[in-house]
Design an enzyme around this catalytic site. Structure first.
Site, PDB file in Angstrom:
ATOM      1  N   HIS A 113       0.816  -1.221   0.021  1.00  0.00           N
ATOM      2  CA  HIS A 113      -0.058   0.043  -0.024  1.00  0.00           C
ATOM      3  C   HIS A 113       0.913   1.227  -0.015  1.00  0.00           C
ATOM      4  O   HIS A 113       1.744   1.537   0.897  1.00  0.00           O
ATOM      5  CB  HIS A 113      -0.989  -0.118   1.060  1.00  0.00           C
ATOM      6  CG  HIS A 113      -1.628   1.139   1.371  1.00  0.00           C
ATOM      7  ND1 HIS A 113      -2.290   2.057   0.213  1.00  0.00           N
ATOM      8  CD2 HIS A 113      -1.760   2.269   2.615  1.00  0.00           C
ATOM      9  CE1 HIS A 113      -2.801   2.889   0.559  1.00  0.00           C
ATOM     10  NE2 HIS A 113      -2.570   3.159   2.229  1.00  0.00           N
ATOM     11  N   HIS A 115       1.179   5.761  -1.355  1.00  0.00           N
ATOM     12  CA  HIS A 115       0.320   6.827  -1.606  1.00  0.00           C
ATOM     13  C   HIS A 115       1.309   7.612  -2.802  1.00  0.00           C
ATOM     14  O   HIS A 115       1.537   8.733  -2.837  1.00  0.00           O
ATOM     15  CB  HIS A 115       0.409   7.765  -0.479  1.00  0.00           C
ATOM     16  CG  HIS A 115      -0.084   7.332   0.857  1.00  0.00           C
ATOM     17  ND1 HIS A 115       0.246   7.952   2.026  1.00  0.00           N
ATOM     18  CD2 HIS A 115      -1.015   6.279   1.187  1.00  0.00           C
ATOM     19  CE1 HIS A 115      -0.536   6.922   3.061  1.00  0.00           C
ATOM     20  NE2 HIS A 115      -1.068   6.237   2.484  1.00  0.00           N
ATOM     21  N   TYR A 140       1.700  -4.768 -20.031  1.00  0.00           N
ATOM     22  CA  TYR A 140       2.393  -5.329 -18.910  1.00  0.00           C
ATOM     23  C   TYR A 140       1.527  -4.636 -17.825  1.00  0.00           C
ATOM     24  O   TYR A 140       1.659  -5.296 -16.752  1.00  0.00           O
ATOM     25  CB  TYR A 140       3.872  -4.768 -18.975  1.00  0.00           C
ATOM     26  CG  TYR A 140       4.870  -5.747 -19.707  1.00  0.00           C
ATOM     27  CD1 TYR A 140       5.197  -6.887 -18.898  1.00  0.00           C
ATOM     28  CD2 TYR A 140       5.175  -5.280 -20.895  1.00  0.00           C
ATOM     29  CE1 TYR A 140       6.203  -7.586 -19.764  1.00  0.00           C
ATOM     30  CE2 TYR A 140       5.863  -6.285 -21.680  1.00  0.00           C
ATOM     31  CZ  TYR A 140       6.297  -7.368 -20.871  1.00  0.00           C
ATOM     32  OH  TYR A 140       7.112  -8.419 -21.623  1.00  0.00           O
TER      33      TYR A 140
END
Length: 245
Positions: A113, A115, A140
């Site tokens: 995860h 940002h 891809y």
């Protein structure tokens, strides 16, 4: 692979993401010690994280408020199969998010995860389709990240985001949290990292080409990729009437 080696791998990939600028806000550069301590105390330091699911059902996950560029293998959080802290530092507040994605994606062994700038920017655009946040721009992108879902905004740490992830019924390995960032699962840590990188670069391409009428992959070209590489794309499952449960 031993748990100690897995801890080292988390640190190695975290450092790689950090050094290539994919973890904005995690360095603490320009923040004084007192200001940073206050930010940590109220939980507003940027919290990006990596987790790995272990063979016993437990996890390794990067601690809360830790820069991915300066992880200590010994301080990585060790959780049991119920998500309770066993050892290491306090884990990220996004544990419900990880748990929901592992629960709904049985093949997932790692989650990243971030940002990252372009992926976050993409979530703010009005035309984004929640069922396919990006068009089929490159082979891809589809081969590594698959198609990407967009879920609504939830404040960081809100357990309700877990329900939004479960609502996707395991169809997507890559998900964008609105105004927040990407969450990407893979069958290995390497696969999850590579897919996250591919998602960020494809979001960048989309922003560069937006409103320029770019040429995307055709449906036939996408079908060829699905057939040749065995891709599991939600749009093709839905078209074929397959069940995702």
């Amino acid at each position: 692979m031993s748990e100690s080696r897995l801890r080292e791998e988390i640190c190695r990939y975290g450092r790689s993401l950090f050094e290539r600028g994919l973890t904005p806000g995690s360095s603490g550069i320009g923040i004084g010690d007192v200001e940073k301590a206050r930010a940590v105390a109220v939980g507003i330091v940027d919290d990006m994280h990596i987790s790995l699911r272990l063979d016993d059902g437990g996890w390794l996950v990067t601690p809360t408020n830790a820069s991915l560029g300066f992880l200590d293998p010994a301080r990585i959080s060790r959780l049991d199969s119920a998500g309770r802290l066993v050892s290491g530092d306090k884990p990220t507040k996004e544990i419900p998010l990880h748990a929901a994605l592992y629960e709904s994606r049985g093949s997932a062994r790692a989650i990243v995860h971030l940002h990252s700038t372009h992926a976050v920017a993409l979530t703010m655009l009005p035309e984004i389709d929640p069922r396919a946040a990006l068009p089929p721009m490159t082979p891809y992108y589809l081969m590594r990240a698959g198609e990407t879902a967009l879920v609504p905004y939830y404040r960081p740490g809100d357990p309700a985001v877990a329900d939004a992830i479960r609502g996707l019924a395991g169809k997507y390995s890559s998900v964008l949290l609105a105004n927040h960032g990407p969450v990407v699962a893979g069958d290995s840590l390497e696969a999850a990292v590579f897919a996250t990188e591919e998602l960020e670069e494809t979001a960048k391409l989309y922003l560069l080409l937006r409103n320029l009428n770019p040429r995307y992959l055709t449906p036939d070209q996408v079908s060829d990729l699905v057939q040749t590489f065995g891709l599991d794309l939600p749009s093709h499952h839905d078209h074929d009437g397959h069940d995702h449960g």
